[in-house]
Design a protein around this motif. Structure first.
Motif, mmCIF file in Angstrom:
data_model
loop_
_atom_site.group_PDB
_atom_site.id
_atom_site.type_symbol
_atom_site.label_atom_id
_atom_site.label_comp_id
_atom_site.label_asym_id
_atom_site.label_seq_id
_atom_site.Cartn_x
_atom_site.Cartn_y
_atom_site.Cartn_z
ATOM 1 N N MET A 1 -6.748 24.985 26.521
ATOM 2 C CA MET A 1 -6.088 26.106 25.839
ATOM 3 C C MET A 1 -6.296 25.981 24.330
ATOM 4 N N ARG A 2 -6.899 27.004 23.738
ATOM 5 C CA ARG A 2 -7.263 26.921 22.322
ATOM 6 C C ARG A 2 -6.060 26.823 21.397
ATOM 7 N N SER A 3 -4.937 27.373 21.819
ATOM 8 C CA SER A 3 -3.765 27.389 20.940
ATOM 9 C C SER A 3 -2.985 26.081 20.973
ATOM 10 N N ILE A 4 -3.442 25.133 21.765
ATOM 11 C CA ILE A 4 -2.752 23.851 21.867
ATOM 12 C C ILE A 4 -3.736 22.729 21.564
ATOM 13 N N ASP A 5 -3.336 21.841 20.676
ATOM 14 C CA ASP A 5 -4.096 20.634 20.392
ATOM 15 C C ASP A 5 -3.471 19.507 21.211
ATOM 16 N N THR A 6 -4.189 19.025 22.210
ATOM 17 C CA THR A 6 -3.626 18.079 23.178
ATOM 18 C C THR A 6 -4.196 16.684 22.960
ATOM 19 N N ARG A 7 -3.311 15.697 23.004
ATOM 20 C CA ARG A 7 -3.719 14.298 22.908
ATOM 21 C C ARG A 7 -3.164 13.554 24.116
ATOM 22 N N LEU A 8 -3.985 12.716 24.746
ATOM 23 C CA LEU A 8 -3.548 11.904 25.879
ATOM 24 C C LEU A 8 -3.679 10.429 25.516
ATOM 25 N N VAL A 9 -2.545 9.735 25.576
ATOM 26 C CA VAL A 9 -2.489 8.314 25.243
ATOM 27 C C VAL A 9 -1.927 7.579 26.452
ATOM 28 N N VAL A 10 -2.618 6.546 26.921
ATOM 29 C CA VAL A 10 -2.099 5.720 28.010
ATOM 30 C C VAL A 10 -1.836 4.321 27.467
ATOM 31 N N PHE A 11 -0.888 3.647 28.105
ATOM 32 C CA PHE A 11 -0.529 2.340 27.560
ATOM 33 C C PHE A 11 -0.012 1.399 28.635
ATOM 34 N N ASP A 12 -0.184 0.112 28.405
ATOM 35 C CA ASP A 12 0.554 -0.962 29.066
ATOM 36 C C ASP A 12 1.050 -1.829 27.922
ATOM 37 N N TYR B 1 1.858 4.412 17.831
ATOM 38 C CA TYR B 1 0.546 5.049 17.710
ATOM 39 C C TYR B 1 0.688 6.571 17.739
ATOM 40 N N CYS B 2 1.462 7.090 18.692
ATOM 41 C CA CYS B 2 1.645 8.544 18.777
ATOM 42 C C CYS B 2 2.242 9.098 17.495
ATOM 43 N N GLN B 3 3.217 8.401 16.961
ATOM 44 C CA GLN B 3 3.870 8.835 15.715
ATOM 45 C C GLN B 3 2.853 8.916 14.579
ATOM 46 N N SER B 4 1.921 7.982 14.567
ATOM 47 C CA SER B 4 0.921 7.959 13.483
ATOM 48 C C SER B 4 -0.056 9.126 13.576
ATOM 49 N N GLN B 5 -0.151 9.764 14.745
ATOM 50 C CA GLN B 5 -1.083 10.867 14.944
ATOM 51 C C GLN B 5 -0.466 12.238 14.677
ATOM 52 N N ILE B 6 0.839 12.291 14.440
ATOM 53 C CA ILE B 6 1.534 13.564 14.264
ATOM 54 C C ILE B 6 1.361 14.050 12.833
ATOM 55 N N THR B 7 0.834 15.260 12.670
ATOM 56 C CA THR B 7 0.639 15.840 11.338
ATOM 57 C C THR B 7 1.550 17.031 11.084
ATOM 58 N N ARG B 8 2.014 17.685 12.151
ATOM 59 C CA ARG B 8 2.907 18.848 12.004
ATOM 60 C C ARG B 8 4.102 18.638 12.921
ATOM 61 N N PRO B 9 5.050 17.826 12.514
ATOM 62 C CA PRO B 9 6.140 17.450 13.431
ATOM 63 C C PRO B 9 6.921 18.627 14.001
ATOM 64 N N THR B 10 7.167 19.664 13.223
ATOM 65 C CA THR B 10 7.966 20.784 13.735
ATOM 66 C C THR B 10 7.207 21.613 14.764
ATOM 67 N N ALA C 1 13.544 8.910 14.819
ATOM 68 C CA ALA C 1 12.813 9.358 13.634
ATOM 69 C C ALA C 1 11.952 10.572 13.947
ATOM 70 N N MET C 2 11.300 10.570 15.094
ATOM 71 C CA MET C 2 10.474 11.722 15.459
ATOM 72 C C MET C 2 11.332 12.972 15.635
ATOM 73 N N LYS C 3 12.467 12.822 16.302
ATOM 74 C CA LYS C 3 13.346 13.977 16.489
ATOM 75 C C LYS C 3 13.885 14.478 15.151
ATOM 76 N N CYS D 1 2.091 10.787 26.389
ATOM 77 C CA CYS D 1 2.094 9.328 26.233
ATOM 78 C C CYS D 1 2.486 8.729 27.580
ATOM 79 N N VAL D 2 1.509 8.152 28.288
ATOM 80 C CA VAL D 2 1.676 7.863 29.714
ATOM 81 C C VAL D 2 1.631 6.361 29.984
ATOM 82 N N ASP D 3 2.675 5.875 30.605
ATOM 83 C CA ASP D 3 2.788 4.490 31.061
ATOM 84 C C ASP D 3 1.832 4.292 32.240
ATOM 85 N N GLN D 4 0.907 3.332 32.122
ATOM 86 C CA GLN D 4 -0.035 3.105 33.210
ATOM 87 C C GLN D 4 0.278 1.833 33.999
ATOM 88 N N SER D 5 1.555 1.425 34.007
ATOM 89 C CA SER D 5 1.941 0.319 34.879
ATOM 90 C C SER D 5 1.782 0.755 36.332
#
Length: 389
Positions: free
Chosen positions: A246-257, A291-300, A325-327, A222-226
């Motif tokens: 990497m197949r064993s990792i599901d990666t999401r990139l979110v940028v925001f201002d 938004y990132c929180q809404s995309q999490i399906t397996r928190p642990t 809450a996420m932690k 989750c990347v600040d693009q300021s």
């Protein structure tokens, strides 16, 4: 080597260097006259730094680069001739900052003359919307060169560190012989040491499963693009592409201002990712984390990496509640004030302290350290936080 460098010894060499630093003003005290290559180097330095106070765009100067792209392109060629690459990159950044030359980067001859680096990419991205179509392909070529160089430098180590972390995080209780983690097995069975045989009889084997094709971890960048985060955006895009491979990792990139953009579907090409960002503008960390929180399906099994200087324009208390809450749900939460080689930027210390109180300490991270940070987060062990001093 010029004749300037062949005259008498260390004392003269020191005077020569001071003369180049001080600029040849009558009061510089060196008494040196430059010729040959030294005079050319001095001219290149004077064109940028001039004399007296720091110059500003629009002010009269005793020397300068002029307003034309060809003149600047010639100067860029000169400094690449006289100075090493690391110095050239510093001088380029100073030329952009001191002389207001950013818009000249929209000229093809300029882009062909510059020494491409992360900071230049950040400047080009900030000009993206003003960039005419005729220059975009040249700009993309400059950005791609930097991105490919970064991938060569960072990809192998990142994949190795994270593959090992994934293996270790998937420990099994009845491992096959080649899957036994001997260090942990020995440590867990020290109480079963038999002095008469000078050996340990392991009652419990600890092992780890090998990485398979199934997704084991989910990582959200989750990347600040300021504007102040330009270098971090570049590095995060490169790392995002490496992780996505990497197949064993599901990666999401979110940028925001103040808005949130999900660039996950472009991770196969980090250049596309970078041109999908929009450097500058405000900051709403709370909205991005929502938004990132809404995309999490397996928190642990999820690691969220917030890369931001923490200057929040949204709702501070809500931001902190989301992190808590996420932690609490089992998410490993990492806060990076910067992902670059420049150290910690200016950042909101109050927010950093509040995150630390939630056991989500905020710290600046170099690209070389990032694989170790991610490996630690995946294994749920303490992060290798660098010494702030």
């Amino acid at each position: 080597m010029t004749t300037d460098r062949l005259d008498a010894g260390p004392a003269q060499e020191r005077l020569r260097r001071w003369r180049l630093v001080l600029g040849g003003d009558a009061a510089d005290g060196t008494g040196r006259t430059l010729s040959g290559q030294d005079a050319a180097m001095d001219g290149a330095l004077t064109a940028l730094y001039g004399k007296g106070d720091t110059p500003r765009a629009g002010r009269d100067r005793s020397a300068g680069l002029g307003a034309s792209a060809p003149a600047v392109a010639r100067w860029l060629g000169d400094i690449r001739t006289y100075f090493p690459s690391s110095v050239v990159q510093v001088m380029q950044r100073d030329a952009i900052d001191r002389l207001g030359l950013a818009t000249l980067l929209l000229e093809p001859e300029m882009l062909e003359a510059v020494e491409a680096d992360v900071h230049l990419v950040g400047t080009l991205l900030s000009l993206n919307k003003a960039m005419p179509e005729t220059i975009k392909e040249t700009a993309r070529a400059v950005v791609r060169k930097v991105v490919e160089d970064l991938e060569k430098r960072l990809a192998t180590r990142t994949r190795a560190a994270l593959t090992g972390a994934l293996d270790r995080s998937a420990r099994i209780s009845r491992p096959r012989h080649h899957d036994i983690d001997w260090n942990r097995t020995i440590a867990a069975n020290l109480k079963h040491y038999l002095p008469e045989y000078r050996t340990i009889v392991p009652e419990r084997l600890i092992g780890y499963g090998r990485a398979s094709r199934s997704v084991k971890k989910e990582i959200v960048l989750c990347v600040d693009q300021s504007g102040s985060m330009a270098a971090s955006v570049v590095y995060a895009s490169v790392f995002g592409a490496v992780l996505a491979s990497m197949r064993s990792i599901d990666t999401r990139l979110v940028v925001f201002d103040t808005a949130v953009v999900d660039l996950t579907d472009q991770l196969d090409d980090p250049v596309d990712v970078l041109f999908g960002t929009q450097l500058g503008g405000g900051t709403d960390i709370n909205r991005a984390l929502a938004y990132c929180q809404s995309q999490i399906t397996r928190p642990t099994e999820t690691v969220v990496v917030l890369i931001s200087d923490l200057y929040e324009g949204g709702i501070r208390d809500e931001m902190l509640k989301r992190v808590a809450a996420m932690k609490a749900s089992g998410v490993q939460f990492v806060t990076l004030l910067a992902l670059s080689d420049e150290g910690a930027p200016a950042y909101d210390r109050e927010h950093a302290a509040a995150l630390a109180a939630l056991e989500a300490p905020a710290f600046a991270c170099t690209p070389d350290l990032f694989p170790e940070v991610m490996a630690a987060a995946i294994e749920k062990r303490p992060l290798p936080i660098p010494d702030a001093g």
